[in-house]
Design an enzyme around this catalytic site. Structure first.
Site, PDB file in Angstrom:
ATOM      1  N   GLY A 208      -9.426  -5.503   0.124  1.00 54.49           N
ATOM      2  CA  GLY A 208     -10.117  -4.228   0.292  1.00 54.49           C
ATOM      3  C   GLY A 208      -9.820  -3.282  -0.850  1.00 54.49           C
ATOM      4  O   GLY A 208      -9.301  -3.695  -1.891  1.00 54.49           O
ATOM      5  N   ASN A 209     -10.170  -2.030  -0.667  1.00 56.39           N
ATOM      6  CA  ASN A 209      -9.858  -1.028  -1.692  1.00 56.39           C
ATOM      7  C   ASN A 209      -9.522   0.295  -1.019  1.00 56.39           C
ATOM      8  O   ASN A 209      -9.607   0.420   0.200  1.00 56.39           O
ATOM      9  CB  ASN A 209     -11.014  -0.893  -2.688  1.00 56.39           C
ATOM     10  CG  ASN A 209     -12.290  -0.436  -2.022  1.00 56.39           C
ATOM     11  OD1 ASN A 209     -12.374   0.677  -1.536  1.00 56.39           O
ATOM     12  ND2 ASN A 209     -13.293  -1.324  -1.970  1.00 56.39           N
TER      13      ASN A 209
END
Ligand SMILES: Cc1cc2nc3c(=O)[nH]c(=O)nc-3n(C[C@H](O)[C@H](O)[C@H](O)COP(=O)(O)O)c2cc1C
Length: 400
Positions: A208-209
């Site tokens: 993810g980020n």
């Protein structure tokens, strides 16, 4: 400085309890709140709760404390009147100028901005009488927030739910700070993506980020305040739905692409504020990947995700559609931004510097908006809403 004076009108809907949370938001952020419930509202939440939470007296009728001429004073002194929830009955009374209790008198004497947050069953909301009353109130300059879609009283679901109190507060905060916004995006459909995609490795893990989605949500809120119909494609934000906005929840880049393409089909503008993963794991393990004694973990092989910004820029769903991208850069911010704008083929690119503690998750932002026409609009450090408004100014100019 005097605290801003807010009148919180509460009418007799099942969502009256949610107005307690709205009241707390106002008091905790330094507003002096006078709650004016209707007699019906007190069937749902008692006067003691409103009085204790606001620190002010509570009346429903014009006959209490007559020497203070409350039926006139409360409205005259207000900086903002917000009615949440607003029943079908209250909208009708307000539209027709009835004045048979303290709240309706206050609505007639107020000269400040007025916000209504209606909540009712779908049938009541869609009835031609309510439609006309809402149109009348909007035409007179009141802000009438579109109800949300979701669970209503009992087992019913549909349009008519009170938006999250946090989001009603956001609408009021904007109105208090800037007055009622000119609806320069009325009749327009805009699509905004927000948040960060998650690319699953197995049922429990993902790549993810750090994108929180707050900038995209600010874009959705400001577009709604400016009169647009807004579709917000939200990836893993965990934020409450902005009031008056259609929200589509997605998880991965592939799902985000599908949702954006569908919503963009009739959109006047698409703003891609979501942080979309460039790559995803090539395989997905149906069961949790286990640690094996004495063995190194298998490497993660990545494959490219579709480039949604380039795709919608190259293949516009309708002529004149404005496409806006975001570039989160950690170094050589402007040079990388210019290269990205040319590569993607969008009309505007919002370039900001990101990193730990910078932009992601914060309430503020600082950016330069680059235009395909060579323009460069710097936006100084400030609330994400201010950057959002600059983006819509630039979009509106291109739509004209
Ligand atoms: C359990 C219950 C829930 C209600 N919920 C709503 C509602 O969500 N919205 C609405 O417009 N009316 C609702 N009503 C009807 C209103 O209470 C009724 O129209 C009342 O006259 C409104 O008075 P007021 O506008 O002065 O507060 C509800 C009534 C009951 C008994």
């Amino acid at each position: 400085m005097d605290k801003p004076k807010v009148v919180l009108g509460v009418s007799g809907g099942i969502a009256a309890y949610k107005a307690c949370e709205l009241l707390r938001r106002f008091t905790e952020s330094g507003h002096d709140v006078r709650v004016v419930p209707t007699a019906s509202a007190l069937h749902f939440v008692g006067a003691a709760t409103w009085s204790a939470l606001s620190g002010n007296p509570v009346s429903t009728e014009v006959w209490d404390d007559v020497h203070e001429v409350q039926h006139v004073r409360i409205g005259q002194q207000a900086d903002l009147v917000v009615v949440a929830p607003a029943t079908a009955d209250m909208l009708a009374k307000a539209a027709h100028g009835l004045a048979d209790d303290l709240l309706t008198n206050t609505l007639l004497t107020a000269r400040c901005p007025v916000v209504f947050a209606p909540a009712m069953h779908t049938e009541m909301w869609e009835h031609p009488a309510t439609r006309e009353n809402v149109a009348t109130l909007r035409c007179r300059g009141a802000v009438v927030i579109e109800p949300a879609v979701g669970r209503l009283t009992g087992v019913d679901t549909g349009k008519g739910r009170l938006p999250d109190p946090v989001e009603i507060f956001e609408v009021c905060r904007r109105v208090l700070a800037r007055g009622v916004t000119e609806p320069d995006l009325e009749g327009r459909h805009v699509v905004v993506s927000a948040g960060g995609t998650r690319e699953p490795l197995d049922p429990v893990r993902f790549l993810g980020n750090r994108s929180s989605g707050k900038q995209g949500y600010a874009l959705a809120r400001t577009a709604a305040a400016r009169g647009a119909r807004v579709t917000l494609i939200a990836a893993n934000t965990g934020l409450p739905d902005p009031a008056g906005v259609d929200v589509v929840q997605v998880g991965t880049a592939v799902q985000l692409r599908e949702a954006v393409l569908k919503a963009a089909a009739d959109a006047d503008a698409v703003v891609m504020a979501a942080a979309v993963a460039d790559f995803r794991p090539s395989t997905y393990a149906a069961g949790k990947i286990k640690k094996k004694d004495g063995q190194d973990p298998a490497p993660i092989v990545l494959v490219r995700n579709p480039d949604i910004l380039a795709e919608i820029s190259a293949d516009r769903a309708r002529p004149g559609q404005v496409v806006v991208g975001f570039a989160a850069e950690t170094d050589d911010v402007l040079a990388n931004g210019r290269a990205k704008l040319a590569r993607k083929g969008c009309d505007l690119l919002v370039v900001n510097e990101v990193g730990e503690g910078k932009t992601f998750g914060s309430e503020e932002n600082e950016a330069v908006v680059l235009g395909a026409d060579g323009s460069e609009t710097p936006v100084p450090h400030g609330p994400k809403e201010a950057l959002a408004d600059t983006v819509w100014d630039l979009v509106a100019a291109r739509l004209e």
